[in-house]
Design an enzyme around this catalytic site. Sequence first.
Site, mmCIF file in Angstrom:
data_model
loop_
_atom_site.group_PDB
_atom_site.id
_atom_site.type_symbol
_atom_site.label_atom_id
_atom_site.label_comp_id
_atom_site.label_asym_id
_atom_site.label_seq_id
_atom_site.Cartn_x
_atom_site.Cartn_y
_atom_site.Cartn_z
ATOM 1 N N LYS A 52 0.938 -1.519 -0.161
ATOM 2 C CA LYS A 52 0.025 0.287 -0.067
ATOM 3 C C LYS A 52 0.833 1.617 0.520
ATOM 4 C CE LYS A 52 -4.119 -1.515 2.917
ATOM 5 N NZ LYS A 52 -4.910 -1.440 1.616
ATOM 6 N N ARG A 93 -10.602 -11.935 2.288
ATOM 7 C CA ARG A 93 -11.456 -12.752 1.666
ATOM 8 C C ARG A 93 -10.278 -13.483 2.130
ATOM 9 N NH1 ARG A 93 -11.625 -8.872 -3.928
ATOM 10 N NH2 ARG A 93 -11.890 -7.788 -2.609
HETATM 11 N N1 BES Z 1 -8.332 -3.694 4.557
HETATM 12 C C1 BES Z 1 -8.874 -3.717 3.480
HETATM 13 C C2 BES Z 1 -9.495 -2.808 3.256
HETATM 14 C C3 BES Z 1 -9.450 -1.206 3.669
HETATM 15 C C4 BES Z 1 -9.154 -0.074 2.659
HETATM 16 C C5 BES Z 1 -10.021 -1.559 5.312
HETATM 17 C C6 BES Z 1 -9.679 0.906 3.426
HETATM 18 C C7 BES Z 1 -9.983 0.125 5.348
HETATM 19 C C8 BES Z 1 -9.779 1.408 4.496
HETATM 20 C C9 BES Z 1 -8.418 -4.747 2.556
HETATM 21 O O1 BES Z 1 -7.439 -5.497 2.482
HETATM 22 C C10 BES Z 1 -7.713 -3.844 1.435
HETATM 23 O O2 BES Z 1 -6.573 -3.929 0.840
HETATM 24 N N2 BES Z 1 -8.970 -4.435 -0.044
HETATM 25 C C11 BES Z 1 -8.184 -3.923 -1.639
HETATM 26 C C12 BES Z 1 -8.766 -5.154 -2.294
HETATM 27 C C13 BES Z 1 -8.162 -4.693 -4.122
HETATM 28 C C14 BES Z 1 -7.166 -5.379 -3.765
HETATM 29 C C15 BES Z 1 -9.381 -5.461 -4.460
HETATM 30 C C16 BES Z 1 -8.459 -2.184 -1.691
HETATM 31 O O3 BES Z 1 -9.663 -2.440 -1.846
HETATM 32 O O4 BES Z 1 -8.341 -1.946 -2.291
HETATM 33 MN MN MN Z 2 -5.642 -5.780 2.130
#
Ligand code: BES
Ligand code: MN
Length: 496
Positions: free
Chosen positions: A277, A351
């Site tokens: 990230k 997931r």
């Molecule tokens: N934990 C994150 C989702 C999240 C984002 C929670 C912002 C709280 C605030 C999750 O694991 C994630 O990174 N999801 C990705 C999914 C994508 C790679 C398909 C996302 O939302 O970008």
């Molecule tokens: Mn994530």
Amino acid sequence: MEIKVKIGRPEKEKTEALVVGLFEGAKGFSREVTSLDKALSGAIREALNSGDFKGKLNQTYLIPAMAKIPASRVLLTGLGKEKEFTKDRLRQASGKSASYLSCLGLSSFATLLHHELKPVKDSSQALLEGCILGLYRFDKYKTNDKENGKKEIKEVTLLVDSKNDERGAWDGAFTGKVLAEAANFTKDLVNEPSNHMTPSIMAETAMLLAKNFKLKCQVLDRDEMERLGMGSLLGVAQGSNEPPKFIILEYNGNKKEKPVVLVGKAITFDTGGISIKPSENMEKMKSDMAGGAAVLGTFMAISGLKLPINVVGLIPATENMPSGTAYKPGDVLKAMNGKTIEVISTDAEGRLILADALVYAKRYEPKVVVDIATLTGACVVALGRHATGMLGTDDKVKALLKNAGDKSYERVWELPLWEEYEDLLKSDIADVKNSGVREAGTIAGGIFLKKFIDYPWVHLDIACTAWDSKEGPYRPKGATGVGVRLLTEFLMGWKG
Ligand code: BES
Ligand code: MN
Ligand code: ZN
């Protein structure tokens, strides 16, 4: 906090402060307020006449009692317009007055606020929820915080005017207290930095909770997960030095019924893994265990309320880290049900850990499984901060959750799971891939999870509601504790 319910008149009550709610633009006073105002030589009327206090929602106005009544002071609290009044506005007014009085350094007060809504049980529940939620602070890491000489409010007295209301006021207040304390417990876990809330610490926390609240608790470690074939969860965990834990909680309030199973995502820190990230805002990813924390808080509440149902909690817990041993984009994992998953993004890890937990849930022959997870950033885009995303296969349970959301004001909003969306996650080499294109991100998360269930199921995406960088009317900024009051209200209405 200790709650007392007392039959009595406000102008006779000896207390550090008396909280009185007034509607904006109200013509007359209630019987109680009329006699209180008289005892104060018209000080309440004067506050209104001068325009200093208008009764606007959450406005507060302190009147020193000058020894005219046994109470030391009266706090007028604005309730807004009577026509617009709701249970949540009562929570707000209650939270506001409690935190105001706590800033004054008081340790107890008496309140009339629960008179504004019927039945008195709902009213006193909202009052105690607002009060205890409103007093929550996370300051354990401030080493010299003597902020405003703050003392703790230890006791709240609900003044009722007749024997008729005593029972309802007490029941509601007790329910409100249990719910709010459980939500505050969850906020504490979510606000903890990830070096103080590892999967192991989370598992120990669950064990301690089980001991104090008469629950069964079992924690599976990596070896056991390997034996069970939880390749999807272990794939995520393999990049971290912190060992993963699979937490299992059981609450038995009933002899025969098949259980409701609650599954909570607990990524104690989500770096994104190799699909790392951006660093901006990454510190907030300590809250990526909020689903698991909400399940723990819900167990605290249902045990406190002694609900006559059976509930199982499953919490897969791990970090998501990049390292020489981390899983990589393109890897193929095998979940506990034998399904193969092509990893497109190591950041779509939630997931993956939920998949194995959902397969594991089947052994309980659940009536329904509800999972709760900070799953997709897309949910923030779709719904903002005021609704949790809801997707699932069972209309009855979705309707119950919708209702529980309105009651608790932890509202949910449904998104579709139509079969046409399945194309989003078709893999060229495996049964499914863990992420696709940018569109319909929250739905794609739901579509993925749906591959791992074969029982009635609802998924709650709390990525948008678990953390708020702005403060709310009865909580400071940071963790919101979302899910605890929602799921407990849902279970309170659950008839099996
Ligand atoms: N934990 C994150 C989702 C999240 C984002 C929670 C912002 C709280 C605030 C999750 O694991 C994630 O990174 N999801 C990705 C999914 C994508 C790679 C398909 C996302 O939302 O970008
Ligand atoms: Mn994530
Ligand atoms: Zn995550």
